[in-house]
Design a protein around this motif. Sequence first.
Motif, short mmCIF file in Angstrom:
data_model
loop_
_atom_site.label_atom_id
_atom_site.label_comp_id
_atom_site.label_asym_id
_atom_site.label_seq_id
_atom_site.Cartn_x
_atom_site.Cartn_y
_atom_site.Cartn_z
N TRP A 27 0.84 -1.20 0.00
CA TRP A 27 0.00 0.00 0.00
C TRP A 27 0.88 1.24 0.00
N ASP A 28 1.48 1.53 -1.15
CA ASP A 28 2.42 2.65 -1.21
C ASP A 28 1.70 3.97 -1.44
N GLY A 29 2.42 5.05 -1.24
CA GLY A 29 1.91 6.37 -1.60
C GLY A 29 1.17 7.11 -0.51
N VAL A 30 1.02 6.53 0.66
CA VAL A 30 0.36 7.26 1.74
C VAL A 30 1.32 8.34 2.25
N ARG A 31 0.91 9.60 2.14
CA ARG A 31 1.76 10.72 2.53
C ARG A 31 1.03 11.62 3.51
N ARG A 36 -0.23 7.25 8.12
CA ARG A 36 1.01 6.50 8.29
C ARG A 36 1.10 5.91 9.69
N ASN A 37 0.76 6.70 10.67
CA ASN A 37 0.86 6.23 12.06
C ASN A 37 -0.07 5.04 12.32
N ILE A 38 -1.24 5.08 11.71
CA ILE A 38 -2.14 3.94 11.85
C ILE A 38 -1.48 2.69 11.27
N ASP A 74 8.13 2.61 2.96
CA ASP A 74 7.58 2.80 1.62
C ASP A 74 8.73 3.22 0.71
N PHE A 75 9.25 2.26 -0.05
CA PHE A 75 10.44 2.53 -0.86
C PHE A 75 10.20 3.54 -1.97
N THR A 76 8.93 3.75 -2.36
CA THR A 76 8.68 4.72 -3.43
C THR A 76 9.08 6.14 -2.99
N ALA A 77 9.14 6.37 -1.69
CA ALA A 77 9.52 7.69 -1.19
C ALA A 77 10.99 7.99 -1.50
N GLN A 78 11.78 6.93 -1.70
CA GLN A 78 13.21 7.12 -1.95
C GLN A 78 13.56 6.92 -3.41
N ASP A 79 12.56 6.80 -4.24
CA ASP A 79 12.77 6.58 -5.67
C ASP A 79 12.49 7.87 -6.44
N ARG A 95 10.72 7.78 6.74
CA ARG A 95 9.63 8.75 6.85
C ARG A 95 8.25 8.17 6.54
N TRP A 96 8.11 7.44 5.45
CA TRP A 96 6.79 6.90 5.09
C TRP A 96 6.81 5.38 5.15
N MET A 97 5.69 4.82 5.55
CA MET A 97 5.58 3.37 5.74
C MET A 97 4.39 2.84 4.94
#
Length: 157
Positions: A27-31, A36-38, A74-79, A95-97
Motif C-alpha cells: 500500500w504505497d503512496g500514503v503521505r 502512516r501512524n495507523i 515505503d520505498f517509493t519515497a526514496q525513488d 519517513r513513510w511506511m
Amino acid sequence: MTSHWLMKSEPHVYPWSQLVKDGSTHWDGVRNYQARNIMRDQMKVGDMVLFYHSNCKPPHVAGIAKVCKEAYPDFTAQDPGSKYFDPKATPENPRWMMVDIEPIMELNPVTLPELRQNGDLEGMPLLMRGQRLSVQPVSAEHFAIVCQIGGLDSNSL
DNA sequence: GCCAACGTTGGC
DNA sequence: GCCAACGTTGGC
C-alpha cells in the motif's frame, strides 16, 4: 484481537480487480502522518480491511481484504522516479511506511449513499464531515454491518 | 468543475 | 509558535 480498517483507493489508480489479479499489494503512496501512524503502529497481520473506491460514482466499498504484512518503509519515497518521491526520506529515516494487503472476498458494492442511509452506521469515520483519511479505523460492529449489506456474513471470514 | 475541509509549508 | 498561503482530497 484483530482490528478493522477502511482503506481508500481510486478505482482508476488501483481498483479492487487489480488487487485480485495481483494476489496482494504493498500500500504505497500514503503521505499523511495520521494514516502512516495507523499503518505503522496499529495494523497487524490478520486485521480486516474494507477496500473502498473513492472519487468515483458512486463511491463504494468493493471488497474485503486482509493485512498480510506489517509496516515497513515505503520505498517509493526514496525513488526519484516515483510520483511519490519525497526528498526528505532516507534509508536511515524512511519517513513513510506501508503495509501489504491481500484480497479475501468481493462484496456486492456498498455505496456511500447506502452507508449514509443505514442508521446503525452512525459515527463511522468515513461518514463524518470532512473526513479525508485514506486509512481509517472501523469498529467490529460497523465492519459486520457493511459486510452484511454487501451480502457477506462476516462470521464466515 | 466547484468548493469545503483539512494538512503542510515557510516567513516572521 | 503563529498564521496566511497554498495544495490536496473527494463528495457533489
